[in-house]
Motif scaffolding. Structure first.
Motif, PDB file in Angstrom:
ATOM      1  N   PHE A 118       0.838  -1.207   0.000  1.00 37.64           N
ATOM      2  CA  PHE A 118       0.000   0.000   0.000  1.00 37.64           C
ATOM      3  C   PHE A 118       0.872   1.256   0.000  1.00 37.64           C
ATOM      4  N   LEU A 171       2.087   1.907  -3.477  1.00 38.62           N
ATOM      5  CA  LEU A 171       1.063   2.418  -4.390  1.00 38.62           C
ATOM      6  C   LEU A 171       0.983   3.944  -4.351  1.00 38.62           C
ATOM      7  N   PHE A 172       1.497   4.569  -3.284  1.00 31.03           N
ATOM      8  CA  PHE A 172       1.480   6.026  -3.180  1.00 31.03           C
ATOM      9  C   PHE A 172       2.856   6.643  -3.493  1.00 31.03           C
ATOM     10  N   ILE A 224      -1.210   5.853  -6.999  1.00 31.50           N
ATOM     11  CA  ILE A 224      -2.581   6.306  -6.724  1.00 31.50           C
ATOM     12  C   ILE A 224      -2.644   7.825  -6.731  1.00 31.50           C
ATOM     13  N   ILE A 283      -8.453   2.566 -11.029  1.00 27.83           N
ATOM     14  CA  ILE A 283      -8.193   1.617  -9.941  1.00 27.83           C
ATOM     15  C   ILE A 283      -9.112   0.407 -10.072  1.00 27.83           C
ATOM     16  N   TYR A 287      -4.007  -3.093 -11.032  1.00 31.21           N
ATOM     17  CA  TYR A 287      -4.538  -3.056  -9.670  1.00 31.21           C
ATOM     18  C   TYR A 287      -5.451  -4.249  -9.360  1.00 31.21           C
ATOM     19  N   TYR A 323      -1.882   4.136   4.831  1.00 30.67           N
ATOM     20  CA  TYR A 323      -1.886   3.955   3.385  1.00 30.67           C
ATOM     21  C   TYR A 323      -3.072   3.094   2.932  1.00 30.67           C
ATOM     22  N   GLU A 324      -3.478   2.153   3.766  1.00 32.75           N
ATOM     23  CA  GLU A 324      -4.674   1.362   3.432  1.00 32.75           C
ATOM     24  C   GLU A 324      -5.910   2.255   3.380  1.00 32.75           C
ATOM     25  N   THR A 360      -5.890   4.279   0.298  1.00 30.52           N
ATOM     26  CA  THR A 360      -6.204   3.439  -0.866  1.00 30.52           C
ATOM     27  C   THR A 360      -7.703   3.192  -0.950  1.00 30.52           C
ATOM     28  N   ASN A 396     -10.480   4.175  -3.849  1.00 30.44           N
ATOM     29  CA  ASN A 396     -11.266   3.087  -4.434  1.00 30.44           C
ATOM     30  C   ASN A 396     -12.760   3.376  -4.332  1.00 30.44           C
TER      31      ASN A 396
END
Length: 286
Positions: free
Chosen positions: A146, A149-150, A168, A180, A186, A229-230, A233, A237
């Motif tokens: 996660f 992803l950033f 992201i 996404i 993804y 970070y989750e 995300t 989403n």
């Protein structure tokens, strides 16, 4: 209070006494009084006695009715006590049943959390990117995914299957949130997204929880298991075409993004893409 057998027994004794007395009186009259005329005159003298016995019989009937009334009163009292006891037992049973259902819900809820953590720990991805004009390759596991992803990198791609994987933040800046939900890059997160939604739906549908305040407490516990970070995300989403339909309403209902780290977002203005309830629960929690 006498039972039926005792009543019949005493009634039989009384009937035998009456028959014996009647036979004795008949014999005495026949033996002691010579003629029919004298016997008739003698019998007329017992009219008052007959009236007395009739009165006694009526009094016995009244006593019987009163005794029956008393017996019915005690029976009604016993019935009321029985009903009260049954009501108390029913209330206790309902409370025990409610407690049992709550325990079953919590067992299922925490089992879902355990499975979710297993899914996160099993996440694995290989990333290729360009750094200082040369290609680099790294392998990431669990929550490291996660964070990656950033992270913006030059020409970042996943290894298997090989495809371009924008961060992201790049997706958020372009406002192409459907990328996404629809990108092959993804797709390894789709199971994760669906499972988080399923936990939210499980809490929202739980009839064992009587109020949204109670449901919010369990969602807050779920939220506490996410890394920053989750949460970020999941935030983006929820803005995709699929996320808006089902995930976003639940996130807004239960303040899933309360205390989100705004520094991880592409812009603080992105907060306006959700209703304010997504960041603060709107019902008072005791």
């Amino acid at each position: 209070m006498m039972d039926k057998d005792h009543i019949l027994k005493y009634f039989g004794y009384a009937a035998m006494v009456v028959i014996i007395v009647w036979l004795l009186s008949w014999g005495i009259i026949v033996l002691c009084i010579a003629g029919p005329t004298e016997r008739g005159q003698f019998g007329d003298q017992f009219g008052a006695v007959n009236a007395l016995f009739s009165g006694l019989a009526f009094a016995g009937l009244i006593i019987t009715i009163l005794q029956q009334r008393k017996d019915l009163y005690y029976q009604r009292k016993e019935l009321e006590q029985t009903n009260q006891e049954m009501a108390r037992q029913t209330k206790e049973f309902d409370a025990q049943n409610k407690t049992l259902k709550r325990q079953q819900f919590e067992n299922s809820f925490f089992e879902l959390l355990r499975i979710l953590q297993t899914l996160v720990n099993d996440l694995q991805i290989g990333i290729e990117f360009v750094e200082n004009t040369r290609y680099e390759k790294i392998s990431l596991h669990g929550r490291e995914v996660f964070q990656e992803l950033f992270t913006k990198r030059d020409k970042k791609a996943i290894v298997f299957p090989s495809c371009y994987l924008p961060s992201i933040l790049e997706i958020a800046e372009s406002e192409d949130f459907d990328f996404i939900a629809m990108s092959k890059g993804y797709s390894f997160l789709y199971h994760y997204f669906r499972f988080v939604y399923r936990i939210l739906k499980f809490v929202d549908d739980a009839r064992e929880l009587e109020t949204d305040e109670e449901r919010y407490l369990y969602v807050a516990f779920l939220r506490s298991t996410f890394s920053n970070y989750e949460i970020a995300t999941l935030f983006y989403n929820g803005l995709s075409c699929k996320g808006k339909e089902k995930f976003k309403p639940l996130a807004e209902k239960y303040a899933l993004f309360d205390n989100i780290d705004v520094r991880l977002l592409a812009s603080e203005a992105d907060l306006k893409l959700y209703h304010a309830s997504a960041f603060k629960f709107e019902h008072a929690v005791n």
